[in-house]
Design a protein around this motif. Structure first.
Motif, short mmCIF file in Angstrom:
data_model
loop_
_atom_site.label_atom_id
_atom_site.label_comp_id
_atom_site.label_asym_id
_atom_site.label_seq_id
_atom_site.Cartn_x
_atom_site.Cartn_y
_atom_site.Cartn_z
N SER A 225 0.84 -1.20 0.00
CA SER A 225 0.00 0.00 0.00
C SER A 225 0.87 1.24 0.00
O SER A 225 1.97 1.24 0.57
CB SER A 225 -0.92 0.02 1.22
N GLY A 226 0.38 2.30 -0.63
CA GLY A 226 1.12 3.55 -0.72
C GLY A 226 0.78 4.49 0.42
O GLY A 226 0.08 4.14 1.37
N ARG A 227 1.29 5.73 0.31
CA ARG A 227 1.03 6.73 1.34
C ARG A 227 -0.45 7.05 1.47
O ARG A 227 -0.92 7.49 2.52
CB ARG A 227 1.81 8.01 1.00
N CYS A 228 -1.19 6.82 0.40
CA CYS A 228 -2.62 7.11 0.41
C CYS A 228 -3.43 6.01 1.08
O CYS A 228 -4.63 6.18 1.31
CB CYS A 228 -3.13 7.31 -1.02
N GLY A 229 -2.79 4.87 1.39
CA GLY A 229 -3.51 3.76 1.97
C GLY A 229 -4.10 2.82 0.95
O GLY A 229 -4.64 1.77 1.30
N ARG A 230 -4.00 3.15 -0.32
CA ARG A 230 -4.49 2.29 -1.40
C ARG A 230 -3.33 1.46 -1.95
O ARG A 230 -2.17 1.71 -1.64
CB ARG A 230 -5.12 3.13 -2.52
N LEU A 231 -3.65 0.47 -2.79
CA LEU A 231 -2.62 -0.36 -3.40
C LEU A 231 -1.65 0.49 -4.21
O LEU A 231 -2.04 1.48 -4.84
CB LEU A 231 -3.26 -1.41 -4.31
N LEU A 232 -0.38 0.11 -4.19
CA LEU A 232 0.66 0.86 -4.89
C LEU A 232 0.37 0.97 -6.38
O LEU A 232 0.05 -0.04 -7.03
CB LEU A 232 2.02 0.18 -4.69
N CYS A 233 0.51 2.15 -6.92
CA CYS A 233 0.32 2.35 -8.36
C CYS A 233 1.35 1.56 -9.17
O CYS A 233 1.06 1.10 -10.28
CB CYS A 233 0.43 3.83 -8.72
N CYS A 234 2.55 1.37 -8.59
CA CYS A 234 3.62 0.70 -9.34
C CYS A 234 3.36 -0.79 -9.52
O CYS A 234 4.07 -1.45 -10.29
CB CYS A 234 4.97 0.92 -8.66
N LEU A 235 2.34 -1.35 -8.87
CA LEU A 235 1.99 -2.75 -9.12
C LEU A 235 1.55 -2.93 -10.57
O LEU A 235 1.60 -4.04 -11.11
CB LEU A 235 0.85 -3.18 -8.19
N ASN A 236 1.16 -1.83 -11.18
CA ASN A 236 0.69 -1.87 -12.57
C ASN A 236 1.82 -1.95 -13.58
O ASN A 236 1.63 -2.46 -14.69
CB ASN A 236 -0.13 -0.61 -12.86
N TYR A 237 3.00 -1.46 -13.22
CA TYR A 237 4.05 -1.26 -14.22
C TYR A 237 4.52 -2.55 -14.86
O TYR A 237 4.72 -2.62 -16.08
CB TYR A 237 5.25 -0.55 -13.58
N GLU A 238 4.76 -3.60 -14.06
CA GLU A 238 5.32 -4.84 -14.58
C GLU A 238 4.31 -5.97 -14.63
O GLU A 238 4.67 -7.11 -14.92
CB GLU A 238 6.53 -5.26 -13.74
N TYR A 239 3.05 -5.65 -14.34
CA TYR A 239 2.03 -6.71 -14.28
C TYR A 239 1.91 -7.44 -15.62
O TYR A 239 1.86 -8.68 -15.66
CB TYR A 239 0.70 -6.11 -13.86
N GLU A 240 1.84 -6.70 -16.72
CA GLU A 240 1.69 -7.34 -18.02
C GLU A 240 2.88 -8.24 -18.34
O GLU A 240 2.73 -9.32 -18.92
CB GLU A 240 1.52 -6.28 -19.12
N THR A 241 4.09 -7.80 -17.96
CA THR A 241 5.29 -8.62 -18.20
C THR A 241 5.20 -9.92 -17.42
O THR A 241 5.47 -11.01 -17.97
CB THR A 241 6.56 -7.85 -17.79
N TYR A 242 4.85 -9.84 -16.14
CA TYR A 242 4.71 -11.06 -15.33
C TYR A 242 3.63 -11.96 -15.89
O TYR A 242 3.78 -13.19 -15.92
CB TYR A 242 4.38 -10.69 -13.88
N ARG A 243 2.52 -11.38 -16.32
CA ARG A 243 1.43 -12.20 -16.84
C ARG A 243 1.85 -12.93 -18.11
O ARG A 243 1.53 -14.11 -18.29
CB ARG A 243 0.21 -11.32 -17.11
N ASP A 244 2.61 -12.25 -18.98
CA ASP A 244 3.08 -12.91 -20.20
C ASP A 244 4.09 -14.00 -19.88
O ASP A 244 4.07 -15.07 -20.50
CB ASP A 244 3.70 -11.87 -21.14
#
Length: 308
Positions: A225-244
């Protein structure tokens, strides 16, 4: 229907696809542009504009278009040539700012500070359950926008009347979410760098716990979680690479055939493309995905590397 309306509704003719120029050749899918970052307020993330033919250097003052009219900003880096999709919308730097416009920019900053203090005082006096996050005064002085966060709905009608009377301009109250609040306030993340939202993100893409699972991250709220208390935005950056990379890999807990016999997958290394397998005798063996595929397809193993 006018002639122009008829032309727009008719669409491409029977011999055209809509992606061709007058010569019949297909339009290019991409275009090269000179992109430059411009910061409109101290501490705000920069926005990117097309530099055109302007020879811009960091620290120069420029006039850029916004959805509410022209604004003055500071060039935050040297222009870079990038390739973008041909239809990608991109605003262009209009020109260099004049001395008078730069003076007006600083006057606006002082006016924003004054407006912030006035708003905070009136919020306290009226007992409103809201948190003032950001103040923006349009460059032409036609409006002041107050961004605030609150848990519920706030009746700020009296506040708006008081602000209009004190500031002598139009006032807009804009409620923002907790992510946008973190973007406006700024800060440093777990990685030790400036928050992505405050540094360069222009929009917030959806983030889900599935992205953390796909990257084998610990599902500890304090770590993902980030400073805002929500899930980290950076989880999005490499998600497609991991999924592939996960495609074709046996899932955790599945049984698979190996050169040492049938075993159960107990660990995956997605980036290295390796699997750790638990054999019936209790031993653990690590294989690359390529080794397992060759064995299961009856292919010989690759030759060992030649000694140097």
């Amino acid at each position: 229907m006018t002639d122009n309306e008829h032309d727009r509704s008719a669409g491409p003719g029977p011999l055209g696809t809509g992606d061709e120029d007058v010569t019949g050749e297909a339009a290019p899918a991409t275009r090269r542009v000179r992109l430059v970052a411009v910061r409109r307020r101290p501490g705000w993330p920069p926005a990117h504009y097309e530099a055109g033919d302007l020879d811009l250097t960091p620290g120069e003052w420029v006039v850029v278009p916004t959805d509410h009219g022209p604004e003055v900003g500071v060039v935050a880096g040297r222009p870079l040539e990038v390739e973008l999709p041909a239809g990608a919308p991109l605003a262009r730097v209009e020109r260099l700012a004049s001395t008078r416009e730069i003076d007006l920019y600083y006057q606006n900053l002082e006016a924003e500070k004054e407006a912030r203090e006035v708003c905070r005082e009136r919020v306290r006096a009226l007992g409103l359950a809201m948190k003032l996050v950001q103040v923006e005064r349009y460059f032409d002085g036609s409006k002041v926008v107050f961004a605030y966060s609150a848990e519920g709905r706030v009746d700020f009608r009296q506040l708006v009347r008081d602000l209009v009377r004190a500031l002598h301009t139009r006032v807009e109250m804009r409620q923002i979410g907790i992510r946008h609040e973190a973007k406006a306030v700024g800060g440093v993340g777990h990685c030790g760098r400036v928050l992505c939202c405050a540094g360069f993100l222009g929009t917030f893409d959806p983030v889900s716990i599935r992205m953390a699972k796909a990257q084998n991250l610990p599902l500890n709220p304090g770590k993902i979680s980030g400073r805002c208390g929500r899930l980290l935005c950076c989880l999005n950056y490499e998600y497609e690479t991991y999924r592939d990379l996960r495609k074709g890999m046996p899932k955790m807990g599945r049984r698979c055939l190996t050169p040492a016999g049938e075993g159960k997958v107990i660990r995956q290394d997605v980036l290295q493309q390796t699997l750790k397998v638990l054999l019936p005798d209790g031993s653990q063996v690590e294989y690359t995905l390529d080794e397992l595929r060759r064995f299961q397809n009856g292919e010989p193993p690759p030759p060992p590397p030649s000694p140097e």
